[in-house]
Design a protein around this motif. Structure first.
Motif, PDB file in Angstrom:
ATOM      1  N   THR A   1      -3.610  74.299  -6.230  1.00 48.24           N
ATOM      2  CA  THR A   1      -3.825  75.523  -5.460  1.00 48.24           C
ATOM      3  C   THR A   1      -2.582  76.037  -4.741  1.00 48.24           C
ATOM      4  O   THR A   1      -2.695  76.886  -3.856  1.00 48.24           O
ATOM      5  CB  THR A   1      -4.949  75.315  -4.435  1.00 48.24           C
TER       6      THR A   1
ATOM      7  N   ARG B   1      -6.077  75.947   4.599  1.00 44.81           N
ATOM      8  CA  ARG B   1      -4.822  75.831   3.854  1.00 44.81           C
ATOM      9  C   ARG B   1      -3.632  75.574   4.783  1.00 44.81           C
ATOM     10  O   ARG B   1      -2.689  74.897   4.413  1.00 44.81           O
ATOM     11  CB  ARG B   1      -4.545  77.119   3.073  1.00 44.81           C
TER      12      ARG B   1
ATOM     13  N   LYS C   1     -13.723  71.751   2.073  1.00 45.09           N
ATOM     14  CA  LYS C   1     -12.448  72.443   2.256  1.00 45.09           C
ATOM     15  C   LYS C   1     -12.292  72.753   3.737  1.00 45.09           C
ATOM     16  O   LYS C   1     -13.216  73.243   4.382  1.00 45.09           O
ATOM     17  CB  LYS C   1     -12.422  73.726   1.428  1.00 45.09           C
TER      18      LYS C   1
ATOM     19  N   ASP D   1      -4.767  74.156  -0.722  1.00 41.82           N
ATOM     20  CA  ASP D   1      -6.054  73.971  -0.076  1.00 41.82           C
ATOM     21  C   ASP D   1      -6.115  72.559   0.474  1.00 41.82           C
ATOM     22  O   ASP D   1      -5.696  71.598  -0.187  1.00 41.82           O
ATOM     23  CB  ASP D   1      -7.212  74.159  -1.068  1.00 41.82           C
TER      24      ASP D   1
END
Length: 191
Positions: A129, A154, A151, A138
């Protein structure tokens, strides 16, 4: 920016006289040796905070090179085999468990672990990512119990401030990843 990390460090109780920092050369060596670009915010963190635990010795954030060996690692063959061992059990999973299992199995192939937590969890970047726009990946949390992952964003600075230091409450994540009030403290202990 590195100045953001320096300001944050000034606000935290550091429980050791000196910090085990990563040098820019060590970070570049890790990237070159492994063919991985580390997130910009993480590289800055390593040069200001270094190896250690945030909170009440709860979240251990690793630097690329410490104590004479590389600290960041891909998921091991054993971890992947443990997950594959449960392939035959999937017929007993409900839809949510099955989706968690499938996602985790996919993430294990592309994850780079940068932190662990005493509740037997890992935090890692999904190396698929990376974006040049934010120079990051991520960020996921993974529990070794129940194949739960989530998640967490970021931005590494936001991960440390919001998640590790509790500046933001994460009510919408699985219970396994919600830190208890006693786990959250503005303390950094050099590991």
């Amino acid at each position: 920016m590195i100045s953001d990390w320096q300001k944050l460090l000034e606000q935290i109780e550091v429980q050791k006289d000196s910090l085990t920092l990563a040098t820019e050369a060590e970070i570049l060596e890790f990237e070159k040796r492994n063919g991985i670009i580390l997130p910009a915010g993480y590289k800055e963190y390593c040069q200001v905070f270094g190896q250690g635990q945030i909170g009440n010795a709860v979240i251990d954030i690793h630097i690329p090179f410490c104590y004479g060996e590389f600290q960041l690692e891909r998921f091991t063959k054993d971890e992947k085999e443990t997950l594959e061992f449960h392939d035959g059990d999937t017929m007993y999973y409900d839809e949510i468990e099955l989706n968690n299992y499938r996602l985790l199995k996919k993430l294990l192939n592309f994850g780079l672990v940068f932190a662990t937590i005493c509740k037997s969890q890992s935090f890692f970047w999904d190396l698929n990512t990376y974006s040049d726009d934010d120079k990051s990946y991520d960020i996921y949390g993974m529990s070794y119990h129940g194949f739960v992952s989530c998640k967490l964003g970021r931005d590494f600075f936001r991960f440390v401030c919001d998640y590790c230091l509790g500046m933001k409450k994460y009510d919408d994540i699985p219970l396994e990843f919600q830190l208890e009030d006693e786990d959250i403290a503005w303390i950094f202990h050099d590991g």
